[in-house]
Write an enzyme that holds these catalytic residues in place. Structure first.
Site, short mmCIF file in Angstrom:
data_model
loop_
_atom_site.label_atom_id
_atom_site.label_comp_id
_atom_site.label_asym_id
_atom_site.label_seq_id
_atom_site.Cartn_x
_atom_site.Cartn_y
_atom_site.Cartn_z
CD GLU A 57 -10.45 -4.05 7.73
OE1 GLU A 57 -10.15 -4.70 8.74
OE2 GLU A 57 -10.20 -4.43 6.58
NE ARG A 73 -5.98 -5.62 -3.48
CZ ARG A 73 -6.18 -4.65 -2.58
NH1 ARG A 73 -5.34 -3.65 -2.50
NH2 ARG A 73 -7.20 -4.69 -1.76
#
Length: 178
Positions: free
Chosen positions: A107, A69
């Site tokens: 994460e 991205r």
């Protein structure tokens, strides 16, 4: 003037993606719409240029874009800023020649990052700053590859995860609570 409310009205939030307990912020609705994408690019450019002029970011030679991205807006920004582009790939063996490879923590798990070796000052670009794991991986990968990471930029920052980076960074859209 940056209209954070406009961006937040377009960014889609997905709970429990890619795993349970993670909230995913999807910028694809902004990218799909040429008008909103253009506004986002302009706001990113303005913030980066302000960072250079106020010496938050030292000058840099390259924008180091994080797959996948980060490739989208980062490539546009490198073009508009007349800077080179360094690709940070997340899949092994996708870059030829002499490369630097690191593993890092996200994460929601572990990942790998790779770049072709070189030299020069880099500004790291990715779409979202969450825990800082990917950005720290990028710093390590670039440093091991001969580059000097001098700053980082993220359109979105998840303040509630309290990211910390050893280099200056900026963002334009902050999420303060989960």
């Amino acid at each position: 003037m940056i209209n954070e409310g406009l961006y937040k009205s377009k960014i889609e939030e997905h709970n429990n993606f890619p795993i349970d307990g993670v909230r995913y912020y999807d910028l694809n609705p902004l990218y799909k719409n040429p008008h909103f994408r253009s506004i986002l690019v302009d706001d990113c450019l303005e913030t980066i240029k302000d960072g250079i002029s106020t010496e938050i970011f030292p000058s840099f030679d390259y924008i180091a874009v994080v797959e996948s991205r980060g490739f989208i807006l980062g490539s546009i920004l490198a073009d508009k800023l007349d800077r080179g582009l360094v690709l940070l790939r997340s899949k092994p063996g996708r870059l030829p020649g002499d490369t630097s490879k690191v593993t890092h923590t996200l994460e929601y798990g572990d990942a790998q990052m790779e770049c072709q070796k070189g030299f020069g000052k880099t500004l790291i670009f990715d779409d979202v700053l969450a825990t800082g794991g990917t950005a720290k991986g990028a710093i390590e990968c670039l440093t091991n590859g001969g580059y000097n990471p001098v700053g980082a930029f993220f359109p979105v920052e998840l303040d509630y995860l309290k990211p910390e980076l050893p280099i200056p960074y900026a963002s334009i859209i902050q999420y303060g609570e989960k």
